[in-house]
Scaffold this motif. Sequence first.
Motif, PDB file in Angstrom:
ATOM      1  N   VAL A   1     -28.863  27.327   1.173  1.00  0.00           N
ATOM      2  CA  VAL A   1     -28.315  27.344  -0.187  1.00  0.00           C
ATOM      3  C   VAL A   1     -26.597  27.542  -0.152  1.00  0.00           C
ATOM      4  O   VAL A   1     -25.831  26.837  -0.865  1.00  0.00           O
ATOM      5  CB  VAL A   1     -28.841  28.732  -1.150  1.00  0.00           C
ATOM      6  CG1 VAL A   1     -28.132  28.796  -2.431  1.00  0.00           C
ATOM      7  CG2 VAL A   1     -30.258  28.293  -1.326  1.00  0.00           C
ATOM      8  N   ASN A   2     -26.278  28.558   1.023  1.00  0.00           N
ATOM      9  CA  ASN A   2     -24.824  28.749   0.968  1.00  0.00           C
ATOM     10  C   ASN A   2     -24.049  27.360   1.503  1.00  0.00           C
ATOM     11  O   ASN A   2     -23.175  27.235   0.906  1.00  0.00           O
ATOM     12  CB  ASN A   2     -24.680  29.958   2.055  1.00  0.00           C
ATOM     13  CG  ASN A   2     -25.147  31.218   1.513  1.00  0.00           C
ATOM     14  OD1 ASN A   2     -25.084  31.384   0.068  1.00  0.00           O
ATOM     15  ND2 ASN A   2     -25.568  32.149   2.429  1.00  0.00           N
ATOM     16  N   GLU A   3     -24.827  26.813   2.522  1.00  0.00           N
ATOM     17  CA  GLU A   3     -24.232  25.359   3.058  1.00  0.00           C
ATOM     18  C   GLU A   3     -23.943  24.452   1.943  1.00  0.00           C
ATOM     19  O   GLU A   3     -23.338  23.533   1.780  1.00  0.00           O
ATOM     20  CB  GLU A   3     -25.007  25.141   4.134  1.00  0.00           C
ATOM     21  CG  GLU A   3     -24.906  26.004   5.447  1.00  0.00           C
ATOM     22  CD  GLU A   3     -25.669  25.580   6.577  1.00  0.00           C
ATOM     23  OE1 GLU A   3     -26.587  24.599   6.151  1.00  0.00           O
ATOM     24  OE2 GLU A   3     -25.727  26.203   7.504  1.00  0.00           O
ATOM     25  N   LEU A   4     -25.175  24.329   1.031  1.00  0.00           N
ATOM     26  CA  LEU A   4     -25.274  23.499  -0.177  1.00  0.00           C
ATOM     27  C   LEU A   4     -23.985  23.714  -1.010  1.00  0.00           C
ATOM     28  O   LEU A   4     -23.611  22.927  -1.574  1.00  0.00           O
ATOM     29  CB  LEU A   4     -26.655  23.324  -0.690  1.00  0.00           C
ATOM     30  CG  LEU A   4     -27.828  22.928   0.042  1.00  0.00           C
ATOM     31  CD1 LEU A   4     -29.037  22.950  -0.968  1.00  0.00           C
ATOM     32  CD2 LEU A   4     -27.412  21.474   0.245  1.00  0.00           C
ATOM     33  N   ASP A   5     -23.913  25.115  -1.381  1.00  0.00           N
ATOM     34  CA  ASP A   5     -22.749  25.535  -2.324  1.00  0.00           C
ATOM     35  C   ASP A   5     -21.594  25.097  -1.611  1.00  0.00           C
ATOM     36  O   ASP A   5     -20.582  24.265  -2.152  1.00  0.00           O
ATOM     37  CB  ASP A   5     -22.875  26.956  -2.373  1.00  0.00           C
ATOM     38  CG  ASP A   5     -23.975  27.405  -3.237  1.00  0.00           C
ATOM     39  OD1 ASP A   5     -24.711  26.553  -4.045  1.00  0.00           O
ATOM     40  OD2 ASP A   5     -24.236  28.501  -3.466  1.00  0.00           O
ATOM     41  N   SER A   6     -21.347  25.215  -0.374  1.00  0.00           N
ATOM     42  CA  SER A   6     -20.027  24.785   0.474  1.00  0.00           C
ATOM     43  C   SER A   6     -19.862  23.334   0.286  1.00  0.00           C
ATOM     44  O   SER A   6     -18.679  22.727  -0.009  1.00  0.00           O
ATOM     45  CB  SER A   6     -20.002  25.452   1.734  1.00  0.00           C
ATOM     46  OG  SER A   6     -20.139  26.746   1.840  1.00  0.00           O
ATOM     47  N   ILE A   7     -21.131  22.690   0.504  1.00  0.00           N
ATOM     48  CA  ILE A   7     -20.912  21.196   0.478  1.00  0.00           C
ATOM     49  C   ILE A   7     -20.397  20.647  -1.030  1.00  0.00           C
ATOM     50  O   ILE A   7     -19.755  19.641  -1.016  1.00  0.00           O
ATOM     51  CB  ILE A   7     -22.095  20.560   1.047  1.00  0.00           C
ATOM     52  CG1 ILE A   7     -22.471  20.861   2.480  1.00  0.00           C
ATOM     53  CG2 ILE A   7     -22.146  18.954   0.803  1.00  0.00           C
ATOM     54  CD1 ILE A   7     -23.674  20.387   2.794  1.00  0.00           C
TER      55      ILE A   7
END
Length: 263
Positions: A186-192
Amino acid sequence: MDSMSAISEELASIDGQISDIFRTLSNEFQKLEKIKDTNRQSRKLEEITERMRECKMLIKRFERVAKEEESRNTPDTNRMLNEKNKSMTKELNSYITLKKQYASSIENKRADLFDGPSGEEGFGNENGLLASSMTNQQLVDRGNHMMDETDQAIDRTKKVVEDTINVGAETAAALKNQTDQMSRIVNELDSIHFSIKKASQLVKEIGRQVATDRCIMAFLFLIVIGVIAIIIVKIVNPNNKDIRDIPGLGPPAQNRKLLWDLK
């Protein structure tokens, strides 16, 4: 009571503990009779089983101490102790049979798919009917065998509980790892998503700059075309007064006469 007064204090103490347990078992079975909920009945049977195990250990201890003191006792005392041991074993055997009957009744109420409990109930009833026809030694052996079976069943139950706890712990650990992985995803998706948003804004800015540059280039192009057109016109028609002279392209200036040339 006179014969019991001849035994040692240790045997008397063990006999008193066993008698207390028998009274407790009798009261517990009376309470069990009044309980209607099968889950509560099962918990009560577990408590009763634990008391039976304690009683079995005391009976074995009574038998062992009686054998150790056999050489110091009179024949009548030894005979009395032997009869006492058989009587206690027989009484415990009756409680074990009663416990099995209750356990079978609980299983039948739960409509278990297995046929084992009903078979055990019939076997227990048969044992209760044949108990009066057995010899004392047979009763002792039968009681010890049934207590051993009870111990084995309890051990198997404990093993199942331990395995269940271990499986639960492993499952909880696996779920925790999966939860952590999902959090990282989820954190990576937010960053993307943030990066894509910034890139979209940058593309829009670049697009606006390119559009502005194109307008400027078009305007300059028009200016160049206009200049070229004027140059062409001046070359074709240099005497056209409607078009102002462009430096370097106008007709040559008339020869100026100096003052000394007029003389």
